[in-house]
Write a protein that holds these residues in place. Structure first.
Motif, PDB file in Angstrom:
ATOM      1  N   GLY A 151      35.519 -32.737 -69.695  1.00 40.20           N
ATOM      2  CA  GLY A 151      36.251 -31.892 -68.762  1.00 40.20           C
ATOM      3  C   GLY A 151      35.749 -31.800 -67.340  1.00 40.20           C
ATOM      4  O   GLY A 151      35.406 -32.808 -66.727  1.00 40.20           O
ATOM      5  N   THR A 152      35.717 -30.583 -66.822  1.00 42.00           N
ATOM      6  CA  THR A 152      35.409 -30.341 -65.417  1.00 42.00           C
ATOM      7  C   THR A 152      33.950 -29.984 -65.169  1.00 42.00           C
ATOM      8  O   THR A 152      33.619 -29.405 -64.139  1.00 42.00           O
ATOM      9  CB  THR A 152      36.295 -29.213 -64.854  1.00 42.00           C
ATOM     10  N   ASP A 153      33.081 -30.331 -66.052  1.00 43.43           N
ATOM     11  CA  ASP A 153      31.658 -30.076 -65.879  1.00 43.43           C
ATOM     12  C   ASP A 153      31.183 -30.678 -64.553  1.00 43.43           C
ATOM     13  O   ASP A 153      31.514 -31.820 -64.226  1.00 43.43           O
ATOM     14  CB  ASP A 153      30.910 -30.704 -67.067  1.00 43.43           C
ATOM     15  N   SER A 154      30.409 -29.945 -63.799  1.00 45.58           N
ATOM     16  CA  SER A 154      29.954 -30.420 -62.486  1.00 45.58           C
ATOM     17  C   SER A 154      29.123 -31.701 -62.592  1.00 45.58           C
ATOM     18  O   SER A 154      29.063 -32.483 -61.644  1.00 45.58           O
ATOM     19  CB  SER A 154      29.150 -29.338 -61.768  1.00 45.58           C
ATOM     20  N   ALA A 156      31.359 -34.559 -61.955  1.00 43.55           N
ATOM     21  CA  ALA A 156      31.605 -34.764 -60.526  1.00 43.55           C
ATOM     22  C   ALA A 156      30.445 -35.524 -59.895  1.00 43.55           C
ATOM     23  O   ALA A 156      30.650 -36.383 -59.033  1.00 43.55           O
ATOM     24  CB  ALA A 156      31.818 -33.423 -59.825  1.00 43.55           C
TER      25      ALA A 156
END
Length: 125
Positions: A108-111, A114
């Motif tokens: 998912g959107t786990d930093s 990124a």
């Protein structure tokens, strides 16, 4: 042998290289978990491979594991995560009432994801 098992579940592909990629990730996870958790770590695939989730769960139960965590190696919460995997887990648990299965979150959107994308961008600029 610990009584806990972890299944890292990937989507799967017809490309053989994807198996090598997952093997590498699973190996790295085993190393990183070794000092933290007494658990057996294996991989499974949703599609295109004989090491399906059901195959892996059956194999683990045959070896005596009754506490199993499934960690999806998926980016998004799509139909596999919302419907297919929970349905497969429910069916397996109904046929194996002594087995406890937990489903973890997607990547998912786990930093940290990124950070990886940023690294990939910087590699090619």
């Amino acid at each position: 042998m610990g009584n806990k098992a972890i299944v890292i579940l990937a989507h799967g592909s017809r490309e053989d290289r994807t198996v090598d990629t997952l093997h590498s990730i699973v190996s790295q996870v085993r190393e990183q978990l070794a000092s933290e958790v007494d658990a057996f770590v294996e991989e499974a695939f949703m599609q295109f491979r004989s090491e399906s989730l059901k195959y892996r769960l059956d194999s683990l139960v045959e070896r005596g594991y009754e506490d199993i965590a499934i960690i999806p190696y998926f980016l998004f919460d799509g139909v596999h995560i919302k419907e297919d995997i929970p349905a497969e887990i429910a069916e397996f648990e109904s046929n194996n009432p002594n087995v406890k299965i937990k489903l973890g979150k997607t990547l998912g959107t786990d930093s940290r994801m990124a950070s990886i994308v940023t690294d990939r961008i910087l590699e090619i600029l």
